[in-house]
Design a protein around this motif. Structure first.
Motif, PDB file in Angstrom:
ATOM      1  N   LEU A 150       0.825  -1.207   0.000  1.00 22.65           N
ATOM      2  CA  LEU A 150       0.000   0.000   0.000  1.00 22.65           C
ATOM      3  C   LEU A 150       0.859   1.256   0.000  1.00 22.65           C
ATOM      4  CD1 LEU A 150      -2.880   1.225   0.246  1.00 22.65           C
ATOM      5  CD2 LEU A 150      -2.554   1.161   2.733  1.00 22.65           C
ATOM      6  N   GLU A 151       1.976   1.229   0.689  1.00 22.18           N
ATOM      7  CA  GLU A 151       2.855   2.396   0.734  1.00 22.18           C
ATOM      8  C   GLU A 151       3.556   2.628  -0.603  1.00 22.18           C
ATOM      9  OE1 GLU A 151       4.517   3.483   4.966  1.00 22.18           O
ATOM     10  OE2 GLU A 151       5.223   1.492   4.364  1.00 22.18           O
ATOM     11  N   PRO A 177       0.034   3.219  -3.639  1.00 18.33           N
ATOM     12  CA  PRO A 177      -1.238   3.585  -2.990  1.00 18.33           C
ATOM     13  C   PRO A 177      -2.390   3.809  -3.957  1.00 18.33           C
ATOM     14  CG  PRO A 177       0.300   5.445  -2.977  1.00 18.33           C
ATOM     15  CD  PRO A 177       1.073   4.252  -3.440  1.00 18.33           C
TER      16      PRO A 177
END
Length: 222
Positions: free
Chosen positions: A49-50, A53
């Motif tokens: 996710l980082e 995103p």
């Protein structure tokens, strides 16, 4: 409509390059198809996710509601490839769930084609987990990932019997470079004019391997 692929990148072990592989695969599919849906099931950072995103959402398989939400997304034949970065903490629970609900049979009925990308290791946990996957997953859909950064030598014999995708090890200084949250494999290919650099060739080699993997799954997805 042809089948929609669902790539499940997994290992029962931490720190084996799982998120790196999920990043690579997600960026490849985004470059090729213009769209991809990625799911992040991890406890520790940095996570998928980082890194990505805009195309990634978090998921949870530790409670019933989270399981239902995730399965509803994975079982849809919408033509958008899915990539699941399955954290080691959720490995057993995820495959217990898919077995109990008959995920593979339902996927086949709905023309969804799951492929499990299992990152090999030489430890006891991996040795115990692999036969479990062999019992659940058709041989053509179970892909062993030979990450040379993890397995420094020959694969365990039982893990090398089916289809194997090899990921060459990067030198430490390049690994530090690609581990930056701002780094994009596709952007590097587009912006680096010198195609002879080691990183350029590494990315292209892996993208080509993903394309060959996709083509090998075509008969299964028709």
């Amino acid at each position: 409509m042809s089948s929609t692929p669902v790539y499940i990148v997994c290992s029962p072990r931490p720190l084996v390059g799982k998120t790196l592989l999920a990043r690579l695969l997600s960026e490849f599919l985004l470059l090729k198809d213009g769209t991809v849906a990625s799911f992040d099931i991890n406890l520790k950072e940095p996570s998928l996710l980082e890194y990505l995103p805009r195309i990634t959402e978090t998921a949870d398989v530790m409670d019933t509601y989270g399981k239902m939400q995730l399965m509803d997304r994975l079982i849809v034949n919408d033509g958008i490839a899915k990539v699941l970065d399955l954290g080691f903490h959720a490995f057993d629970e995820f495959f217990k769930m898919t077995h109990e609900i008959g995920f593979l049979k339902e996927a086949l009925r709905r023309r969804v084609a799951p492929a499990v990308l299992f990152i090999a290791d030489t430890d006891r946990v991996s040795a115990r987990s692999y036969p479990m996957l062999q019992e659940q997953i058709p041989q053509k859909a179970l892909i062993t990932i030979d990450n040379e950064y993890v397995v420094r030598g020959e694969l365990p014999a039982e893990m090398g019997m089916g289809q194997v995708l090899r990921i060459p090890a990067l030198p430490s200084f390049l690994k530090t470079y690609v581990d930056r949250l701002s780094f994009s494999f596709t952007d590097y290919l587009r912006n680096e004019r010198d195609s002879s650099t080691e990183l350029h060739q590494w990315i292209r080699r892996n993208y080509t391997a993903f394309r060959e993997l996709e083509l090998s799954l075509v008969p299964q997805r028709q």
